[in-house]
Design a protein around this motif. Structure first.
Motif, PDB file in Angstrom:
ATOM      1  N   LEU A 525       0.828  -1.211   0.000  1.00 15.51           N
ATOM      2  CA  LEU A 525       0.000   0.000   0.000  1.00 15.51           C
ATOM      3  C   LEU A 525       0.859   1.255   0.000  1.00 15.51           C
ATOM      4  O   LEU A 525       0.565   2.237  -0.703  1.00 15.51           O
ATOM      5  CB  LEU A 525      -0.926  -0.019   1.215  1.00 15.51           C
ATOM      6  N   SER A 526       1.928   1.239   0.804  1.00 11.79           N
ATOM      7  CA  SER A 526       2.828   2.387   0.837  1.00 11.79           C
ATOM      8  C   SER A 526       3.481   2.614  -0.524  1.00 11.79           C
ATOM      9  O   SER A 526       3.642   3.757  -0.970  1.00 11.79           O
ATOM     10  CB  SER A 526       3.898   2.181   1.916  1.00 11.79           C
ATOM     11  N   LYS A 527       3.818   1.523  -1.206  1.00 13.61           N
ATOM     12  CA  LYS A 527       4.414   1.642  -2.543  1.00 13.61           C
ATOM     13  C   LYS A 527       3.415   2.255  -3.524  1.00 13.61           C
ATOM     14  O   LYS A 527       3.761   3.114  -4.343  1.00 13.61           O
ATOM     15  CB  LYS A 527       4.870   0.270  -3.034  1.00 13.61           C
ATOM     16  N   LEU A 528       2.143   1.825  -3.447  1.00 13.14           N
ATOM     17  CA  LEU A 528       1.110   2.361  -4.335  1.00 13.14           C
ATOM     18  C   LEU A 528       0.939   3.866  -4.152  1.00 13.14           C
ATOM     19  O   LEU A 528       0.841   4.633  -5.114  1.00 13.14           O
ATOM     20  CB  LEU A 528      -0.209   1.631  -4.079  1.00 13.14           C
ATOM     21  N   ILE A 529       0.928   4.306  -2.898  1.00 10.50           N
ATOM     22  CA  ILE A 529       0.720   5.732  -2.620  1.00 10.50           C
ATOM     23  C   ILE A 529       1.942   6.550  -3.007  1.00 10.50           C
ATOM     24  O   ILE A 529       1.830   7.637  -3.600  1.00 10.50           O
ATOM     25  CB  ILE A 529       0.359   5.919  -1.133  1.00 10.50           C
ATOM     26  N   ASN A 530       3.135   6.051  -2.706  1.00 11.18           N
ATOM     27  CA  ASN A 530       4.357   6.800  -3.024  1.00 11.18           C
ATOM     28  C   ASN A 530       4.611   6.870  -4.529  1.00 11.18           C
ATOM     29  O   ASN A 530       5.136   7.867  -5.031  1.00 11.18           O
ATOM     30  CB  ASN A 530       5.557   6.159  -2.325  1.00 11.18           C
ATOM     31  N   LEU A 531       4.224   5.822  -5.262  1.00 10.13           N
ATOM     32  CA  LEU A 531       4.478   5.793  -6.695  1.00 10.13           C
ATOM     33  C   LEU A 531       3.500   6.669  -7.466  1.00 10.13           C
ATOM     34  O   LEU A 531       3.889   7.387  -8.395  1.00 10.13           O
ATOM     35  CB  LEU A 531       4.410   4.349  -7.201  1.00 10.13           C
ATOM     36  N   LEU A 563       7.245   3.469   6.116  1.00 12.09           N
ATOM     37  CA  LEU A 563       7.599   2.823   4.853  1.00 12.09           C
ATOM     38  C   LEU A 563       7.723   3.800   3.697  1.00 12.09           C
ATOM     39  O   LEU A 563       7.960   3.379   2.562  1.00 12.09           O
ATOM     40  CB  LEU A 563       6.550   1.758   4.516  1.00 12.09           C
ATOM     41  N   SER A 564       7.555   5.089   3.956  1.00  9.73           N
ATOM     42  CA  SER A 564       7.647   6.072   2.888  1.00  9.73           C
ATOM     43  C   SER A 564       9.115   6.265   2.490  1.00  9.73           C
ATOM     44  O   SER A 564       9.982   6.474   3.341  1.00  9.73           O
ATOM     45  CB  SER A 564       7.047   7.407   3.340  1.00  9.73           C
ATOM     46  N   ASN A 565       9.384   6.189   1.187  1.00 11.70           N
ATOM     47  CA  ASN A 565      10.757   6.378   0.701  1.00 11.70           C
ATOM     48  C   ASN A 565      10.956   7.737   0.039  1.00 11.70           C
ATOM     49  O   ASN A 565      11.994   7.999  -0.545  1.00 11.70           O
ATOM     50  CB  ASN A 565      11.125   5.264  -0.289  1.00 11.70           C
ATOM     51  N   SER A 566       9.940   8.593   0.108  1.00 13.37           N
ATOM     52  CA  SER A 566      10.047   9.929  -0.485  1.00 13.37           C
ATOM     53  C   SER A 566      10.282  10.958   0.608  1.00 13.37           C
ATOM     54  O   SER A 566      10.130  10.671   1.801  1.00 13.37           O
ATOM     55  CB  SER A 566       8.771  10.270  -1.273  1.00 13.37           C
ATOM     56  N   GLY A 567      10.601  12.156   0.211  1.00 14.99           N
ATOM     57  CA  GLY A 567      10.884  13.203   1.187  1.00 14.99           C
ATOM     58  C   GLY A 567       9.652  13.643   1.954  1.00 14.99           C
ATOM     59  O   GLY A 567       9.715  13.929   3.148  1.00 14.99           O
ATOM     60  N   THR A 568       8.507  13.708   1.284  1.00 13.87           N
ATOM     61  CA  THR A 568       7.266  14.133   1.925  1.00 13.87           C
ATOM     62  C   THR A 568       6.446  12.903   2.300  1.00 13.87           C
ATOM     63  O   THR A 568       6.096  12.080   1.449  1.00 13.87           O
ATOM     64  CB  THR A 568       6.446  15.031   0.975  1.00 13.87           C
ATOM     65  N   THR A 569       6.160  12.758   3.585  1.00 13.97           N
ATOM     66  CA  THR A 569       5.384  11.621   4.066  1.00 13.97           C
ATOM     67  C   THR A 569       3.904  11.851   3.784  1.00 13.97           C
ATOM     68  O   THR A 569       3.359  12.916   4.086  1.00 13.97           O
ATOM     69  CB  THR A 569       5.601  11.430   5.571  1.00 13.97           C
TER      70      THR A 569
END
Length: 627
Positions: A525-531, A563-569
């Motif tokens: 789910l975290s991957k879906l949102i971050n992508l 699990l967020s891999n981007s700068g903005t959570t």
């Protein structure tokens, strides 16, 4: 050491800051404290952490003043609470609402600070000494207890019996029973002496033990007391097995009744085209989202609320007498104290918990109301219970009212001007109704002439794609699907690209239900949102849950943050509350979810048809919670 100390009014006017400290704070800890704590009814908490700082505060409710101290989190300053109370007392003596400058308070604060630091040093020196004294006292107490125990054993029964008692109590505390009849015999001797062998060797009344034996309390050997005495009737009853309910025989001939048809889905051919496609928009009418709900404010519940807390004030009225209570109601109480507020707050907490509010949330709300009322002067002809209920009502309205306006239709048109689709992702645990309520939202958007596309990204649950396909066929909405066992993040990305090419205004992404502790699914789910970076992340939750609502939302947000891999959570933006028509007055889940996440309730599902989707009526919810 202290970083800063500020005094300001509840309206936000800064009256005084310590120039002697004058340290430049990194970031905006004071603004964050006001937004995230004081305005969100979390002022009952002990402290607030912001980056490397810890903030503590106190109120002067009668004057409407706030005192805030800021210091480094790694420093455990013991004198901050005493310093705030002394500053509060000294500043309230010189406070004048017409006065704007308090430069002469610098010298007073310096003296108070030195005095508080001296007290803190004394407390730090005394604390290790007390710990050492406490340990010595425990050792001496254990020695004395051991001596008494040895004396009692030597002067009491035999040593073998004492050993049996010790072994029996140890077996009971560990939850084991060996089933020996010797233990039953020892129990009988102990019962005859009026003793019960437990871990603490508690002396009980023999008459109570006889009553327990007559009721059939289990003994150490796993048998009931009545069985150990020799009650034959109970043995005979235990020997006879209970009769099992027999299953009715199935009728196989033609006389069997015909089964009722349960599958009402339309027949489809190999290409997926149905013979009869029902257009739900033509059958079910206008969505409840566009209808204004009429809120009737009758006075019956208010009278009940006024009468109910009077039971808490009866002991106080008896103690003070009729004349003193009437005189106090006319003149008003000087200042409300914590002991005055406790009975009304206790009754209010129990009332909130009966409305399905999580216990943790109800406790924090009562602490916040207590902090806002303590020290405040009670007005004339008012009671404490009505004052507490009024403060709680204001707090609930402030919590349930969204901090920021989320107008989906406005955001959809803004995204349309940028020539991109508006993306909404539906997340939540299993079985809460994500797919059904996604179809309701799609129906509501259709009513506003918005073109919608569904994305079947639940590639985990069997039948999920077929369920969404049925909704899309009934609403005549295009659906993007790739089947099962695919990466949902990639499916969502391809769906957004397809919507951009086709000119769809909104993409509604359906995801698999997952428990908050399922690490692989939460990572997906975290991957879906971050992508895909959706415009809106909606958490779909049941209105039936109580304490579990806090665990679900807090862990969903925590996992998305970790699990967020981007700068903005990216966290949950809004809440869709389902099954609201099944809870009667147990509406506390809405309050628990909004309080723990800070996200507003944007939709409320209240039925099974596509039109059964409405907005949250904050006044009605607050009235129901306090009724």
């Amino acid at each position: 050491m202290l970083e800063q100390l500020l005094i300001f009014t509840r309206g936000g006017l800064i009256l005084w800051t310590c120039k002697e400290l004058g340290n430049a704070l990194k970031g905006s800890p004071i603004d964050t404290l006001i937004r995230s704590c004081l305005l969100e009814e979390r002022s009952g908490e002990v402290s607030f952490n912001y980056d490397a700082y810890t903030l503590k505060w106190t109120f002067h409710n009668d004057l409407g003043l706030v005192f805030v101290a800021v210091y480094q989190r790694i420093l455990h300053l013991l004198y901050v609470d005493d310093l705030l109370s002394m500053v509060k007392q000294s500043f309230s003596e010189i406070y004048d609402p017409k006065r704007m400058s308090y430069d002469d308070f610098e010298e007073t604060f310096r003296q108070l600070r030195e005095e508080a630091e001296a007290r803190g040093e004394e407390m730090r020196k005394v604390k290790p000494v007390n710990n050492s004294v406490k340990k010595q006292g425990q050792v001496s107490k254990s020695v004395l207890d051991g001596g008494k125990k040895s004396k009692s054993e030597s002067g009491g029964s035999k040593k073998d019996d004492g050993d049996k008692d010790k072994v029996g109590s140890f077996m009971m505390t560990n939850g084991h029973s060996n089933g020996n009849h010797e233990d039953d015999d020892s129990d009988k001797t102990d019962l005859a002496n009026g003793k019960e062998n437990t871990a603490d060797n508690v002396v009980l009344d023999p008459s109570k033990l006889m009553k327990l034996r007559s009721k059939g309390v289990r003994g150490r050997g796993g048998l009931r007391k009545t069985d150990s005495i020799g009650n034959k009737s109970s043995k005979v009853a235990a020997a006879e097995p209970p009769k099992k309910a027999t299953k009715k025989n199935r009728v196989w001939d033609d006389a069997a009744p015909k089964q009722v048809k349960l599958d009402f889905t339309d027949s489809v051919d190999e290409n997926g085209n149905g013979e009869h496609v029902d257009v739900a928009a033509a059958d079910q009418g206008e969505s409840m989202m566009d209808k204004e709900e009429v809120f009737s404010s009758d006075g019956e519940s208010e009278d009940d609320d006024d009468d109910e807390p009077r039971s808490d004030e009866k002991p106080e009225a008896k103690k003070k007498g009729w004349f003193s209570s009437v005189f106090q109601s006319i003149t008003g109480k000087a200042n409300l104290e914590r002991t005055d507020l406790e009975p009304a707050l206790k009754a209010l907490k129990e009332r909130l918990m009966t409305k399905n509010v999580a216990e943790e949330i109800a406790e924090k709300l009562c602490e916040s109301v207590e902090a806002s009322l303590e020290g405040k002067k009670l007005a004339s002809f008012t009671r404490i219970s009505s004052t507490v209920q009024g403060a709680m009502e204001e707090a609930l309205i402030r919590i349930l009212t969204p901090r920021r306006s989320i107008d989906i239709m406005r955001d959809v048109h803004a995204a349309k001007e940028q020539r991109r689709p508006y993306v909404v992702v539906f997340v939540g645990v299993n079985g809460v109704g994500k797919s059904t309520n996604l179809a309701k939202v799609a129906y509501w958007l259709q009513q506003h002439k918005v073109s919608v596309m569904m994305a079947a990204c639940d590639t985990f649950r069997s039948g999920a794609v077929e369920q969404l396909r049925t909704h899309a066929r009934r609403l005549q909405i295009p659906i993007f699907e790739k089947g099962y066992e695919k990466d949902p993040a990639v499916v969502a990305k391809e769906a957004i690209q397809e919507a951009t090419r086709n000119g769809s205004d909104v993409v509604l992404v359906d995801t698999a239900g997952r428990m908050q502790d399922n690490e692989p699914l939460m990572r997906a789910l975290s991957k879906l949102i971050n992508l895909n970076k959706p415009d809106l992340v909606l958490f779909v939750g049941e209105a039936l849950v109580g304490n579990d609502a806090v665990d679900q939302l807090s862990k969903f947000n925590q996992k998305l943050s970790d699990l967020s891999n981007s700068g903005t959570t990216r966290l949950i933006d809004g809440i869709l509350l389902t099954k609201f028509d099944t809870i009667d007055d147990k509406v506390g889940a809405a309050l628990s979810m909004v309080y723990i996440s800070g996200a507003p309730v944007m939709f409320v599902g209240c039925g099974q048809s596509y039109t059964d989707l409405k907005k949250l009526n904050v006044k009605a919810i607050v009235k129901t919670l306090l009724k």
